[in-house]
Design a protein around this motif. Structure first.
Motif, PDB file in Angstrom:
ATOM      1  N   ALA A  29       0.825  -1.207   0.000  1.00  0.00           N
ATOM      2  CA  ALA A  29       0.000   0.000   0.000  1.00  0.00           C
ATOM      3  C   ALA A  29       0.859   1.256   0.000  1.00  0.00           C
ATOM      4  O   ALA A  29       0.575   2.219  -0.731  1.00  0.00           O
ATOM      5  CB  ALA A  29      -0.934  -0.007   1.216  1.00  0.00           C
ATOM      6  N   ALA A  30       1.917   1.270   0.801  1.00  0.00           N
ATOM      7  CA  ALA A  30       2.782   2.447   0.871  1.00  0.00           C
ATOM      8  C   ALA A  30       3.467   2.707  -0.469  1.00  0.00           C
ATOM      9  O   ALA A  30       3.523   3.853  -0.943  1.00  0.00           O
ATOM     10  CB  ALA A  30       3.827   2.267   1.975  1.00  0.00           C
ATOM     11  N   PHE A  31       3.968   1.648  -1.115  1.00  0.00           N
ATOM     12  CA  PHE A  31       4.611   1.824  -2.416  1.00  0.00           C
ATOM     13  C   PHE A  31       3.600   2.212  -3.488  1.00  0.00           C
ATOM     14  O   PHE A  31       3.899   3.007  -4.378  1.00  0.00           O
ATOM     15  CB  PHE A  31       5.387   0.573  -2.814  1.00  0.00           C
ATOM     16  N   ALA A  32       2.380   1.674  -3.398  1.00  0.00           N
ATOM     17  CA  ALA A  32       1.335   2.029  -4.358  1.00  0.00           C
ATOM     18  C   ALA A  32       0.962   3.506  -4.224  1.00  0.00           C
ATOM     19  O   ALA A  32       0.775   4.198  -5.234  1.00  0.00           O
ATOM     20  CB  ALA A  32       0.105   1.148  -4.149  1.00  0.00           C
ATOM     21  N   ILE A  33       0.893   3.991  -3.000  1.00  0.00           N
ATOM     22  CA  ILE A  33       0.595   5.416  -2.783  1.00  0.00           C
ATOM     23  C   ILE A  33       1.685   6.274  -3.397  1.00  0.00           C
ATOM     24  O   ILE A  33       1.408   7.306  -4.015  1.00  0.00           O
ATOM     25  CB  ILE A  33       0.410   5.713  -1.282  1.00  0.00           C
ATOM     26  N   CYS A  34       2.930   5.849  -3.250  1.00  0.00           N
ATOM     27  CA  CYS A  34       4.040   6.607  -3.836  1.00  0.00           C
ATOM     28  C   CYS A  34       3.964   6.623  -5.354  1.00  0.00           C
ATOM     29  O   CYS A  34       4.223   7.646  -5.983  1.00  0.00           O
ATOM     30  CB  CYS A  34       5.380   6.017  -3.402  1.00  0.00           C
ATOM     31  N   GLY A  37       0.241   8.381  -6.406  1.00  0.00           N
ATOM     32  CA  GLY A  37       0.128   9.788  -6.035  1.00  0.00           C
ATOM     33  C   GLY A  37       1.427  10.543  -6.106  1.00  0.00           C
ATOM     34  O   GLY A  37       1.633  11.518  -5.389  1.00  0.00           O
ATOM     35  N   PHE A  38       2.333  10.097  -6.968  1.00  0.00           N
ATOM     36  CA  PHE A  38       3.667  10.691  -7.051  1.00  0.00           C
ATOM     37  C   PHE A  38       3.615  12.201  -7.267  1.00  0.00           C
ATOM     38  O   PHE A  38       4.324  12.959  -6.624  1.00  0.00           O
ATOM     39  CB  PHE A  38       4.476  10.014  -8.169  1.00  0.00           C
ATOM     40  N   ASP A  39       2.752  12.661  -8.169  1.00  0.00           N
ATOM     41  CA  ASP A  39       2.674  14.088  -8.476  1.00  0.00           C
ATOM     42  C   ASP A  39       2.053  14.895  -7.338  1.00  0.00           C
ATOM     43  O   ASP A  39       2.383  16.061  -7.135  1.00  0.00           O
ATOM     44  CB  ASP A  39       1.866  14.319  -9.753  1.00  0.00           C
ATOM     45  N   ASP A  40       1.132  14.267  -6.594  1.00  0.00           N
ATOM     46  CA  ASP A  40       0.406  14.980  -5.553  1.00  0.00           C
ATOM     47  C   ASP A  40       1.121  15.000  -4.203  1.00  0.00           C
ATOM     48  O   ASP A  40       0.792  15.793  -3.343  1.00  0.00           O
ATOM     49  CB  ASP A  40      -0.986  14.367  -5.366  1.00  0.00           C
ATOM     50  N   PHE A  49       6.131   7.774   2.988  1.00  0.00           N
ATOM     51  CA  PHE A  49       5.573   6.526   2.476  1.00  0.00           C
ATOM     52  C   PHE A  49       6.656   5.557   2.013  1.00  0.00           C
ATOM     53  O   PHE A  49       6.521   4.348   2.174  1.00  0.00           O
ATOM     54  CB  PHE A  49       4.559   6.799   1.358  1.00  0.00           C
ATOM     55  N   ILE A  50       7.741   6.061   1.461  1.00  0.00           N
ATOM     56  CA  ILE A  50       8.864   5.186   1.103  1.00  0.00           C
ATOM     57  C   ILE A  50       9.442   4.560   2.369  1.00  0.00           C
ATOM     58  O   ILE A  50       9.739   3.361   2.416  1.00  0.00           O
ATOM     59  CB  ILE A  50       9.945   5.961   0.319  1.00  0.00           C
TER      60      ILE A  50
END
Length: 113
Positions: A29-34, A37-40, A49-50
């Motif tokens: 989940a943490a890597f998926a968020i990164c 949502g990389f731009d945000d 999150f990393i």
């Protein structure tokens, strides 16, 4: 008569696989968020999150399986005198006791169903 292995240890050992799975889900989940949502994400949010993902991966790797926890509990109680009295190798004794603990835990779970 007091049990050699605490029933609480058996309970927590049976939850070891679930804890490992939880850490893996948090890491994904943490890597998926990164990634999503990389731009945000702000620079600090991205680092957070990393970091959570890396720590979760490490904890996933370090979390023992249920069988490993059982083996550790049994190995803690074995002495060379106990093994010689039974006449088997230490691994045979640990495997036998681990199988017996596993049977008891699985029988209890089947009774609940």
């Amino acid at each position: 008569m007091e049990p050699i292995i605490s029933p609480w240890l058996i309970y927590f050992a049976s939850r070891a696989d679930a804890v490992g799975t939880l850490f893996l889900i948090v890491a994904v989940a943490a890597f998926a968020i990164c990634l999503i949502g990389f731009d945000d994400l702000t620079k600090n949010g991205f680092k957070l999150f990393i970091s959570i993902g890396i720590i979760s991966v490490i904890l996933t790797v370090l979390t023992p399986t249920t069988e490993t926890v059982y083996t550790m509990m049994v190995a803690n109680e074995l002495t060379s005198d106990n093994v010689q009295a039974i006449g088997k190798t230490g691994k045979d004794v640990i495997d036998y006791i681990t199988d017996q603990i596993d049977k008891v835990v699985n029988d209890k779970e089947e009774d609940k169903k």
